[in-house]
Design a protein around this motif. Structure first.
Motif, PDB file in Angstrom:
ATOM      1  N   GLU A  69      90.032 -13.158 141.574  1.00 47.51           N
ATOM      2  CA  GLU A  69      91.394 -13.200 142.131  1.00 47.51           C
ATOM      3  C   GLU A  69      92.441 -13.139 141.021  1.00 47.51           C
ATOM      4  O   GLU A  69      93.412 -12.387 141.122  1.00 47.51           O
ATOM      5  CB  GLU A  69      91.593 -14.461 142.979  1.00 47.51           C
ATOM      6  CG  GLU A  69      92.938 -14.492 143.652  1.00 47.51           C
ATOM      7  CD  GLU A  69      93.113 -15.715 144.554  1.00 47.51           C
ATOM      8  OE1 GLU A  69      94.258 -15.932 144.991  1.00 47.51           O
ATOM      9  OE2 GLU A  69      92.143 -16.439 144.808  1.00 47.51           O
ATOM     10  N   ALA A  70      92.253 -13.907 139.962  1.00 43.16           N
ATOM     11  CA  ALA A  70      93.202 -13.893 138.842  1.00 43.16           C
ATOM     12  C   ALA A  70      93.258 -12.507 138.208  1.00 43.16           C
ATOM     13  O   ALA A  70      94.334 -12.007 137.880  1.00 43.16           O
ATOM     14  CB  ALA A  70      92.812 -14.938 137.800  1.00 43.16           C
ATOM     15  N   PHE A  71      92.110 -11.868 138.051  1.00 43.06           N
ATOM     16  CA  PHE A  71      92.055 -10.529 137.486  1.00 43.06           C
ATOM     17  C   PHE A  71      92.832  -9.547 138.359  1.00 43.06           C
ATOM     18  O   PHE A  71      93.661  -8.779 137.864  1.00 43.06           O
ATOM     19  CB  PHE A  71      90.594 -10.085 137.347  1.00 43.06           C
ATOM     20  CG  PHE A  71      90.427  -8.677 136.861  1.00 43.06           C
ATOM     21  CD1 PHE A  71      90.452  -8.383 135.515  1.00 43.06           C
ATOM     22  CD2 PHE A  71      90.250  -7.635 137.761  1.00 43.06           C
ATOM     23  CE1 PHE A  71      90.306  -7.082 135.066  1.00 43.06           C
ATOM     24  CE2 PHE A  71      90.098  -6.329 137.331  1.00 43.06           C
ATOM     25  CZ  PHE A  71      90.120  -6.060 135.973  1.00 43.06           C
ATOM     26  N   LEU A  72      92.583  -9.580 139.654  1.00 42.39           N
ATOM     27  CA  LEU A  72      93.271  -8.657 140.568  1.00 42.39           C
ATOM     28  C   LEU A  72      94.771  -8.905 140.591  1.00 42.39           C
ATOM     29  O   LEU A  72      95.557  -7.957 140.646  1.00 42.39           O
ATOM     30  CB  LEU A  72      92.676  -8.766 141.970  1.00 42.39           C
ATOM     31  CG  LEU A  72      91.268  -8.180 142.115  1.00 42.39           C
ATOM     32  CD1 LEU A  72      90.682  -8.541 143.475  1.00 42.39           C
ATOM     33  CD2 LEU A  72      91.267  -6.683 141.903  1.00 42.39           C
ATOM     34  N   HIS A 107      83.235 -12.881 127.472  1.00 42.38           N
ATOM     35  CA  HIS A 107      81.981 -13.621 127.451  1.00 42.38           C
ATOM     36  C   HIS A 107      81.230 -13.245 128.725  1.00 42.38           C
ATOM     37  O   HIS A 107      81.663 -13.593 129.821  1.00 42.38           O
ATOM     38  CB  HIS A 107      82.238 -15.124 127.385  1.00 42.38           C
ATOM     39  CG  HIS A 107      80.989 -15.925 127.288  1.00 42.38           C
ATOM     40  ND1 HIS A 107      80.733 -16.996 128.096  1.00 42.38           N
ATOM     41  CD2 HIS A 107      79.899 -15.808 126.473  1.00 42.38           C
ATOM     42  CE1 HIS A 107      79.554 -17.506 127.790  1.00 42.38           C
ATOM     43  NE2 HIS A 107      79.033 -16.804 126.810  1.00 42.38           N
ATOM     44  N   TRP A 108      80.159 -12.483 128.567  1.00 34.76           N
ATOM     45  CA  TRP A 108      79.317 -12.085 129.691  1.00 34.76           C
ATOM     46  C   TRP A 108      78.197 -13.114 129.825  1.00 34.76           C
ATOM     47  O   TRP A 108      77.629 -13.557 128.820  1.00 34.76           O
ATOM     48  CB  TRP A 108      78.703 -10.706 129.458  1.00 34.76           C
ATOM     49  CG  TRP A 108      79.657  -9.563 129.584  1.00 34.76           C
ATOM     50  CD1 TRP A 108      80.633  -9.198 128.699  1.00 34.76           C
ATOM     51  CD2 TRP A 108      79.731  -8.629 130.654  1.00 34.76           C
ATOM     52  NE1 TRP A 108      81.302  -8.090 129.154  1.00 34.76           N
ATOM     53  CE2 TRP A 108      80.764  -7.714 130.353  1.00 34.76           C
ATOM     54  CE3 TRP A 108      79.017  -8.456 131.840  1.00 34.76           C
ATOM     55  CZ2 TRP A 108      81.099  -6.656 131.188  1.00 34.76           C
ATOM     56  CZ3 TRP A 108      79.342  -7.402 132.670  1.00 34.76           C
ATOM     57  CH2 TRP A 108      80.380  -6.523 132.355  1.00 34.76           C
ATOM     58  N   ILE A 109      77.893 -13.493 131.065  1.00 34.29           N
ATOM     59  CA  ILE A 109      76.786 -14.419 131.313  1.00 34.29           C
ATOM     60  C   ILE A 109      75.813 -13.781 132.295  1.00 34.29           C
ATOM     61  O   ILE A 109      76.206 -12.978 133.143  1.00 34.29           O
ATOM     62  CB  ILE A 109      77.275 -15.783 131.838  1.00 34.29           C
ATOM     63  CG1 ILE A 109      78.110 -15.623 133.106  1.00 34.29           C
ATOM     64  CG2 ILE A 109      78.037 -16.533 130.755  1.00 34.29           C
ATOM     65  CD1 ILE A 109      78.484 -16.935 133.778  1.00 34.29           C
ATOM     66  N   ALA A 129      88.616 -14.342 133.697  1.00 36.23           N
ATOM     67  CA  ALA A 129      89.674 -13.320 133.675  1.00 36.23           C
ATOM     68  C   ALA A 129      90.395 -13.421 132.331  1.00 36.23           C
ATOM     69  O   ALA A 129      90.333 -14.451 131.657  1.00 36.23           O
ATOM     70  CB  ALA A 129      90.642 -13.554 134.822  1.00 36.23           C
ATOM     71  N   PRO A 130      91.077 -12.355 131.919  1.00 35.40           N
ATOM     72  CA  PRO A 130      91.775 -12.408 130.631  1.00 35.40           C
ATOM     73  C   PRO A 130      92.919 -13.407 130.660  1.00 35.40           C
ATOM     74  O   PRO A 130      93.486 -13.714 131.713  1.00 35.40           O
ATOM     75  CB  PRO A 130      92.301 -10.989 130.455  1.00 35.40           C
ATOM     76  CG  PRO A 130      92.333 -10.397 131.812  1.00 35.40           C
ATOM     77  CD  PRO A 130      91.248 -11.071 132.597  1.00 35.40           C
ATOM     78  N   TRP A 149     101.631  -7.056 128.256  1.00 36.00           N
ATOM     79  CA  TRP A 149     102.728  -6.401 128.989  1.00 36.00           C
ATOM     80  C   TRP A 149     103.328  -7.298 130.064  1.00 36.00           C
ATOM     81  O   TRP A 149     104.296  -6.939 130.694  1.00 36.00           O
ATOM     82  CB  TRP A 149     102.267  -5.066 129.591  1.00 36.00           C
ATOM     83  CG  TRP A 149     101.077  -5.179 130.483  1.00 36.00           C
ATOM     84  CD1 TRP A 149     101.094  -5.444 131.821  1.00 36.00           C
ATOM     85  CD2 TRP A 149      99.710  -5.050 130.120  1.00 36.00           C
ATOM     86  NE1 TRP A 149      99.806  -5.472 132.314  1.00 36.00           N
ATOM     87  CE2 TRP A 149      98.933  -5.223 131.290  1.00 36.00           C
ATOM     88  CE3 TRP A 149      99.050  -4.779 128.922  1.00 36.00           C
ATOM     89  CZ2 TRP A 149      97.548  -5.154 131.290  1.00 36.00           C
ATOM     90  CZ3 TRP A 149      97.669  -4.717 128.932  1.00 36.00           C
ATOM     91  CH2 TRP A 149      96.942  -4.899 130.097  1.00 36.00           C
ATOM     92  N   LYS A 150     102.774  -8.499 130.243  1.00 38.85           N
ATOM     93  CA  LYS A 150     103.305  -9.460 131.231  1.00 38.85           C
ATOM     94  C   LYS A 150     104.152 -10.538 130.558  1.00 38.85           C
ATOM     95  O   LYS A 150     104.683 -11.412 131.237  1.00 38.85           O
ATOM     96  CB  LYS A 150     102.161 -10.115 131.998  1.00 38.85           C
ATOM     97  CG  LYS A 150     101.311  -9.171 132.777  1.00 38.85           C
ATOM     98  CD  LYS A 150     101.642  -9.228 134.215  1.00 38.85           C
ATOM     99  CE  LYS A 150     100.732  -8.271 134.966  1.00 38.85           C
ATOM    100  NZ  LYS A 150     101.028  -8.232 136.354  1.00 38.85           N
TER     101      LYS A 150
END
Length: 139
Positions: free
Chosen positions: A57-60, A112-114, A131-132, A137-138
């Motif tokens: 959700e944060a990513f989107l 970090h991939w799990i 999420a990043p 740009w924000k």
């Protein structure tokens, strides 16, 4: 099947039986490529599927409605599977410009991939854990 056929097949069966089991990280390169391609084509819904469910959700929210973000390039620079074969560190690079600025920029996201195991000990899949943080740009 004759004894001759069995004797001919026996060395092949022994060699195949001695091959090492595939590493858990064997599918990670395909997932990295899929995420990168999704970002390149601004298919953020698909890209979100590569993140842990709690981070989607944060990513989107950061990407979907940003019509001013113009993606020029998308790639991974470094990928290191950790010794435990259950996590990996990757540096993702997005080349972009953000309207109204025509200035080409790069954003580096240390991911970090799990590896998530499926129930019953099946192989599971890899996801980006978080999420990043704040996007340049924000700001």
């Amino acid at each position: 099947m004759s004894l001759r056929h069995v004797l001919l097949l026996l060395p092949l069966l022994l060699v195949v039986g001695c091959l090492p089991a595939p590493k858990i990280g064997a599918d990670l390169p395909n997932l990295l490529k899929g995420f990168s391609e999704s970002m390149r084509w601004k298919d953020y819904q698909t890209a979100a599927g590569y993140l842990a469910p709690s981070a989607r959700e944060a990513f989107l929210n950061d990407f979907v409605d940003d019509k001013d973000l113009q993606v020029v390039g998308s790639e991974y620079k470094n990928v290191n599977i950790q010794d435990d074969d259950q996590s990996a560190l990757a540096t993702y690079v997005l080349e972009y410009y953000h309207l109204p600025s025509p200035r080409l920029q790069e954003w580096h996201w240390r991911q970090h991939w799990i590896h998530l195991q499926e129930k019953g000990g099946k192989s599971g899949t890899w996801v980006i854990e978080e999420a990043p943080d704040e996007l340049p740009w924000k700001r």
